[in-house]
Design an enzyme around this catalytic site. Structure first.
Site, PDB file in Angstrom:
ATOM      1  N   ASN A   1      -2.295 -99.900  17.186  1.00  0.00           N
ATOM      2  CA  ASN A   1      -3.139-101.100  17.180  1.00  0.00           C
ATOM      3  C   ASN A   1      -4.629-100.755  17.086  1.00  0.00           C
ATOM      4  OD1 ASN A   1      -3.543-103.843  17.145  1.00  0.00           O
ATOM      5  ND2 ASN A   1      -3.706-104.022  19.368  1.00  0.00           N
TER       6      ASN A   1
ATOM      7  N   ALA B   1     -11.869 -89.207  15.251  1.00  0.00           N
ATOM      8  CA  ALA B   1     -12.001 -90.048  16.455  1.00  0.00           C
ATOM      9  C   ALA B   1     -12.070 -89.193  17.730  1.00  0.00           C
ATOM     10  CB  ALA B   1     -10.855 -91.045  16.523  1.00  0.00           C
TER      11      ALA B   1
ATOM     12  N   ARG C   1     -15.896 -83.478   5.770  1.00  0.00           N
ATOM     13  CA  ARG C   1     -16.342 -84.777   6.261  1.00  0.00           C
ATOM     14  C   ARG C   1     -17.733 -84.611   6.843  1.00  0.00           C
ATOM     15  NH1 ARG C   1     -15.866 -86.541  11.772  1.00  0.00           N
ATOM     16  NH2 ARG C   1     -14.901 -88.523  11.214  1.00  0.00           N
TER      17      ARG C   1
ATOM     18  N   ARG D   1     -37.652 -96.763  28.461  1.00  0.00           N
ATOM     19  CA  ARG D   1     -38.013 -95.472  29.066  1.00  0.00           C
ATOM     20  C   ARG D   1     -39.084 -94.722  28.249  1.00  0.00           C
ATOM     21  NH1 ARG D   1     -32.985 -91.584  30.717  1.00  0.00           N
ATOM     22  NH2 ARG D   1     -33.837 -90.713  32.605  1.00  0.00           N
TER      23      ARG D   1
ATOM     24  N   GLU E   1     -38.993 -90.872  33.485  1.00  0.00           N
ATOM     25  CA  GLU E   1     -39.134 -91.093  32.045  1.00  0.00           C
ATOM     26  C   GLU E   1     -39.546 -89.866  31.244  1.00  0.00           C
ATOM     27  OE1 GLU E   1     -41.093 -95.305  31.479  1.00  0.00           O
ATOM     28  OE2 GLU E   1     -41.957 -94.278  33.199  1.00  0.00           O
TER      29      GLU E   1
END
Ligand SMILES: Cc1cc2nc3c(=O)[nH]c(=O)nc-3n(C[C@H](O)[C@H](O)[C@H](O)COP(=O)(O)OP(=O)(O)OC[C@H]3O[C@@H](n4cnc5c(N)ncnc54)[C@H](O)[C@@H]3O)c2cc1C
Ligand code: FES
Length: 1247
Positions: free
Chosen positions: A181, A258, A342, A829, A1178
């Site tokens: 799915n 993935a 890729r 930030r 920061e």
């Protein structure tokens, strides 16, 4: 059975070693990602009890964290690795010891490591759930039975046999088969595709079978990609090498396909049938001549997985009643050569931009092409074949002439429109031939291996074109100064104490806004947003929406009893919309799904107005917020006259989305009396929420109680926007009289609230031939978006901080905030400095290139030294900057590594290394004095326990941990006595925003003040009974009617800025830091690898080195994202395309430098701040720019070698596309260029 993080271990039962270790090693900050990290690791250990480090990092490929920078997460899991050490099984680990704190008692008393030394048994079988035997028994019984589940709209059938499936398919040909799915869900969610019946074929034995045939292996279509990987690994190890070339190529693609979560769900059949253009396996399966075994009630059929199938040609595709049972992947032959490529925006867990599968078959023992096939993904809507080009090459020898012809043929055959969806057109075209070149070389190399006497060696400098980066799991070093030897052991100040919520983060017990239990009558809200960038609202028709079941009401601006936000920024749009994403109305319903569905039924009529989208347009139309802001010192014009050389240029710095893991969230609960309302909200600024809600409801602020326990990341983005979201929900709650939960979905959260300001920086620099800069004239424009928000303040900070660390005697800096019809940009930030600082380093680099001097020398020579003054005449001492510089040069071994990288570059034509060292002067705080006030409330209860409250908000930055450390120190009480619950406007009123790196400074002073008051009150009692216990003193104090509650207050840090005079003391103090980064780039693809970063930071006395180093590391990785990968894309109509983690890439584990070393400068003090500390929230972001400039250094090496101009500017983010296109070569020259203005681009440049 489903095991969640709560099942892995909890504070109520027992912690799992994974949880304990992660908390102990400071692997969580806001904690929102932490349960996911725990579960990924837990799943890995259940499947591989002794994983390698590679498996550990691969297991985390699919997890994102926006706070920590990943290094502590990896470090905490390192001891679970089989590679860890010979002490395995003894409950200890040598690497663990290394990660543990060890301190020297000599010299500066430096410590390294941050994990608390603790006996952890890495394997604890008592903590591992046994899969419930009962369920196993039921599963076995059910194996042969069909399972049917009826939902309100959909029926789900899981047939037990193939025949049953085929019959179902014959009767319901439109019912899809769903396995993982992972592809279907996108159609259903994004495109609203609805299926009344879904078939789940994964239990059917034939679809899971694996068998060997004479021609190859046959793999069941329902096999998951993770299973496929295991199958292929086995086959590759068993079969001769020449037969497994396709399998090895598939394995290569599976490494980066993935993340592990998707690979464990997605099936091979689903991958093949869904055929996404960028799916990575299909090009390989196609060149490998795979065959699909289909079945239907009518019989069996075999069809090739070829270009016709991939382009869904009717006669080559499945028919609706057919299913794929299995796939035959044939063996390769001796003279076959197969490879795949890729390139994605991020190396792991990102869809390819372009991918390819390539195969050539030679006539036996020759290099004459007998057959050839090439497929590309990412070019157009389907995977495409270069069939014609390949046919023309049959019979040719494998040589450079063939390569040249092949490239030209392919560029002619595989066409990509200049307006193609996804943009990056020239880059994508370039990859077509870059991949081909790499394949050409790989084949040459293989030919040489197979026929050593027939084929020549590959030229040495070509070797670097072959192969991917070899990446090792990240490792870190953390060095900081130990506390004074006389400090009592129970005093936690200065020690790396674990995050107050660390354990709860890892067990999932830490609650966020949306974790609150449902309350009676609760409604969910979804909003309707503008689809136009600029338009008048003619009408809003909600009649259809109100008919949707479950919908209770629709709320618009008319329902606001009080004020609709401010003149500039509305809660609900009034008569006009000013950007795509402007909230027009809110639908409240019983469930979120109902509310969301109803938003689609609201009809809005617009009258379009002309939008302004880009900085260029805004300048043309004189569209600004506020006046120009300027600072100037010396005489810039005169200095230009005496300069040896002058350069002019500009840089475009892209914006950044906050992408906090907890999206904007608010839950409002009206009370029954006096118009009181509780507002639970994820914000950095509860006071602003309270005021905006009160104004909207037209009630006194005293009726609105805001509560924030913790926020799942904020980074500036939860300052000005949550008040509007809270008011929108409060108006709905007020109208309906019911509680309203308003949680922005990820997609909405990415385009409604805005992000960091994109910036255009222009510079004119006058300098001497020895590198001394004598004049700088700078001009800045930010794209502020549609409302002022804090944009005027941001541009002021851009101007004030534009000198970075450089003392330029004649300096002028001006800036304007451009008003456009894009999302309203806000605090992020670093607040303008990351953009402005990058501009400074760009002109420094330009001077170095022009003078042919080493960049570090030009930086060093122009840096502030000793007693200094900024262009706005604020005095400061820069000696710590010099110390950081020297220390960083030494720690990073800059000079020897620079020489080594130059040597590497001589040997490698297609891969280059680059190194850069950058100094930083970062100003903390605000130039408005009252922004530095803070209050605290400390109660001591009769049992001696202490409740601390303060006005700061826990955003993951560890403020609560530091506050408890301060209270513990001041009250001289162990941490176990102290508790901190939530931040609320009820306990501490009128608190200022938690921002500007000073939250811990100012709130710490307030907590200190309250605790000192209490301690003073207790002093006479302690004096009377010095041997007594804390509890005795508290009892005695109570009996003597001494108040055991005190408020603390802090009101110093006097700052000011007079913009008329262009001078002031706008900042309480500066943080100095220097970082050095080294990278390697791939000139053919634009990919880069982060090799090493060393950061030396002047943190002064760190209240908590683990928290401060965590902030530096996390900030650095966020900066690395800003400068190298995070790209926001807008359509020419002003619609934002980047709406989720699929299109907007933040750094993942694969982006962390292999070596990340942080050093806190010893023996420095900051008398301004509490305990002589400095705010670290920061400053780390800008240190990410060292990666940008290291890449620039590598690109410069490429350009120098190729005789290209060395005076070049690179814009930010320095993405794969920009890196590749800056490394111009014969392949980029082959690519057709489209004349701007002759086509409509897919996306526009807004900065
Ligand atoms: C977050 C994410 C990241 C991803 N990254 C990548 C990546 O980097 N590289 C990449 O290549 N892909 C990637 N993908 C895509 C992924 O490879 C596919 O979604 C996946 O392979 C589809 O398999 P599935 O089992 O989930 O298919 P499902 O969604 O279950 O089904 C897909 C389609 O196949 C049909 N189908 C399934 N089995 C059969 C059968 N036996 N016979 C006939 N029809 C069948 C279904 O009816 C449906 O139409 C990613 C997906 C996600 C969600
Ligand atoms: S700790 Fe990982 S997202 Fe905040």
């Amino acid at each position: 059975a489903v095991t969640t993080v709560e099942g892995v271990g909890s504070t109520k039962t027992k912690l799992h070693p994974i949880q304990k270790r992660l908390a102990n090693c400071h692997g969580s900050q806001c904690g929102f990602c932490t349960p996911g990290m725990v579960m990924s690791m837990y799943s890995l250990l259940r499947n591989h009890p002794e994983p390698t480090m590679e498996q550990i990092t691969a297991a985390l490929d699919g997890n994102l964290c926006r706070c920590t920078g990943y290094r502590p997460i990896i470090d905490s899991y390192r001891p679970f690795s089989a590679e860890c050490c010979p002490m395995k099984g003894t409950g200890g680990c040598c690497l663990d010891k290394e990660g543990s704190i060890s301190c020297s008692h000599e010299g500066d008393r430096m410590c390294s490591g941050l994990c608390k030394p603790e006996e952890i048994h890495y394997k604890d079988p008592t903590q591992d759930y046994i899969f419930p035997p009962e369920l196993m028994r039921v599963a076995k019984q059910m194996q042969k039975k069909t399972l049917v589940f009826h939902g309100p709209r959909t029926t789900w059938i899981s047939p037990a046999s193939l025949w049953e499936l085929l019959e179902l398919k014959a009767n319901y040909p439109n019912a899809p088969l769903v396995v993982g799915n992972t592809s279907m869900v996108l159609e259903m969610k994004m495109e609203g595709v609805y299926h009344p019946l879904i078939l789940y074929p994964a239990r059917i034995p034939e679809l899971n079978a694996v068998c060997y045939t004479e021609n190859g292996i046959v793999i069941g279509a329902a096999c998951h990609l993770a299973q496929l990987r295991e199958i292929l690994i086995t086959v590759v190890s068993e079969q001769p090498e020449e037969k497994t070339k396709v399998y090895r190529t598939l394995l290569k693609q599976l490494k980066t396909l993935a993340g592990e979560q998707i690979r464990s769900l997605a099936s091979l059949g689903g991958h093949i049938v869904s055929r996404g253009s960028t799916w990575d396996l299909n090009p390989v399966l196609a060149v490998g001549k795979s065959i699909l075994n289909l079945e239907s009630t009518g019989g069996t059929l075999q069809i090739p997985l070829n270009d016709q199938f991939l382009t869904r040609m009717q006669n080559a595709d499945l028919r609706p009643n057919e299913v794929i049972v299995s796939i035959l992947i044939p063996f390769s032959q001796k003279d076959d050569f197969v490879s795949a490529f890729r390139q994605a925006d991020r190396r792991k867990n990102a869809l390819s931009v372009v991918n390819s599968g390539m195969r050539v078959l030679f006539k036996p023992n020759t290099d004459i092409i007998a057959d050839m096939s090439i497929f590309y993904g990412g070019i157009g809507p389907t995977t495409v074949s270069a069939r014609k080009s390949c046919q023309k090459l049959i019979g040719r020898h494998w040589n450079e002439q063939m390569l040249d012809d092949a490239c030209r043929l392919i560029v002619g055959e595989i066409v990509l429109s200049p307006s193609a969806v996804g943009g990056k057109v020239e880059y994508r075209r370039t990859l077509l031939v870059s991949f081909l070149f790499r394949f050409y070389l790989e084949v040459l190399q293989e030919l040489k291996k197979m026929y050593p006497s027939t084929f020549p060696d590959l030229p040495q400098n070509y070797m670097s074109a072959i192969g991917e980066f070899q990446v090792t799991p990240p490792q870190g070093v953390q060095v900081y100064q130990d506390v004074d030897p006389g400090q009592p052991p129970q005093d936690p100040v200065g020690r790396p104490i674990m995050h107050q919520s660390g354990i709860k983060h890892t067990t999932g017990e830490a609650t966020y806004c949306d974790d609150m239990n449902p309350v009676d009558g609760e409604l969910s809200m979804a909003v309707v947003t503008s689809t136009r960038a600029h338009a008048k609202i003619i009408s809003i028709d909600v009649s259809e929406a109100l008919k949707v079941p479950g919908v209770v009401d629709v709320v618009t601006a008319r329902d606001i009893p009080g004020e609709n936000g401010t003149e500039d920024e509305r809660v609900y749009a009034d008569h006009e919309v000013i950007y795509v994403g402007h909230i027009i109305c809110g639908v409240v319903a019983e469930t979120y799904e109902q509310a969301k569905k109803a938003t689609e039924k609201v009809k809005i009529r617009y009258e379009d107005l002309e939008p302004i989208l880009t900085i260029k347009d805004a300048i043309k139309h004189n569209s600004y917020f506020g006046e120009e802001k300027k600072v100037e010192k010396g005489n810039v014009e005169e200095a230009f006259k005496t300069a040896n050389q002058i350069i002019e240029g500009e840089i475009h710095v892209g914006g950044q989305l906050h992408f906090y893991l907890e999206t904007d969230s608010v839950f409002v609960i009206p009370r029954k009396e006096d118009q009181e309302m509780d507002v639970y909200v994820g914000t950095q600024y509860a006071t602003a929420v309270q005021n905006t809600v009160a104004l909207a409801l037209n009630v006194p602020s005293s009726r609105i109680m805001c509560h924030t326990r913790r926020v799942g990341g904020a980074f500036g983005g939860k300052t000005t926007k949550p008040p509007f979201f809270a008011a929108a929900a409060a108006v709905a709650a007020n109208k309906t009289g019911r509680p309203v939960r308003f949680i922005l979905h990820r997609q909405d959260d990415m385009f409604i609230p805005g992000g960091r300001h994109p910036l255009l920086g222009k510079y004119k620099i006058g300098f001497m031939n020895d590198g001394r800069i004598i004049a700088a004239d700078l001009e800045f424009y930010t794209n502020a978006g549609c409302t002022p928000d804090e944009s005027v303040l941001v541009i002021e900070y851009v101007v004030l901080k534009s000198d970075n660390a450089y003392d330029i005697p004649n300096f002028r800096s001006r800036g304007r905030a451009c008003k456009t019809n894009l999302p309203s940009n806000t605090a992020f930030r670093g607040f303008g400095f990351p953009q402005s600082g990058l501009t400074a380093e760009t002109w420094i680099a330009a001077v170095a290139s022009k003078t042919h001097l080493p960049h570090d020398k030009v930086r060093e020579m122009n840096m502030y030294k000793g007693a200094s003054a900024t262009p706005y005449k604020q005095d400061f001492d820069a000696s710590s900057l010099t110390r950081c510089w020297k220390e960083c040069l030494e720690k990073s071994e800059y000079y020897s590594r620079k020489t080594a990288s130059e040597e590497f570059n001589k040997q490698n034509y297609w891969k280059k290394k680059g190194i850069a060292i950058i100094p930083m002067k970062f100003s903390v705080g605000f130039y408005v004095t009252y922004y530095h006030q803070a209050a605290a409330l400390v109660h001591i209860y009769l049992d001696g326990s202490v409740l601390v409250a303060h006005g700061g908000i826990e955003l993951g930055q560890g403020i609560n941990t530091k506050m408890l450390q301060i209270a513990s120190h001041e009250l001289k009480l162990p941490l176990s006595y102290l508790h901190l619950s939530e931040t609320s406007t009820v306990t501490v009123p009128n608190a200022v925003v938690t921002a500007g790196s000073i939250g811990a400074d100012v709130n710490g002073k307030a907590v200190q003040n309250a605790c000192q008051i209490l301690r003073k009150r207790l002093e006479p009692i302690i004096k009377e009974n010095p041997q007594g216990k804390w509890e005795d003193w508290i009892q005695a104090a109570h009996q003597q009617s001494i108040s055991l509650s005190a408020t603390g207050f802090f009101k110093v840090y006097v700052t000011n800025m007079d913009w008329m005079k262009e001078e002031g003391n706008p900042f309480p103090y500066y943080v100095f830091g220097v970082a050095c980064s080294e990278v390697e780039i791939d000139c053919l693809t634009g990919d880069h690898k982060n090799i090493r970063t060393d950061i030396v930071m002047d943190a002064c006395f760190s209240i908590n080195p683990a928290v401060d180093i965590g902030q530096i590391e996390g900030g650095f990785i966020q900066g690395l994202g800003l400068y190298t990968m995070e790209e926001i894309k807008f359509s020419p109509e002003g619609e934002q395309y980047t709406l989720g983690p699929d299109t907007y890439k933040i750094p993942a584990v694969c982006d962390v430098p292999e070596q990340l070393r942080i050093y806190l400068l010893p023996n420095t003090r900051n008398p301004m701040a509490i305990y002589s500390s400095k705010g670290m929230g920061e400053a780390g972001v800008f240190m990410g720019s060292t990666v940008f400039f290291a890449i620039r250094d590598a690109v410069a090496a490429v350009r120098k070698e190729r005789g290209l101009s060395e005076n070049f500017t690179l814009d930010s983010p320095l993405t794969i596309e920009r890196i590749r296109m800056a490394c111009a070569d014969d392949f980029t020259a082959m690519i057709p260029k489209d004349k701007p203005g002759t086509y409509k681009p897919w996306a526009i440049d807004i900065e």
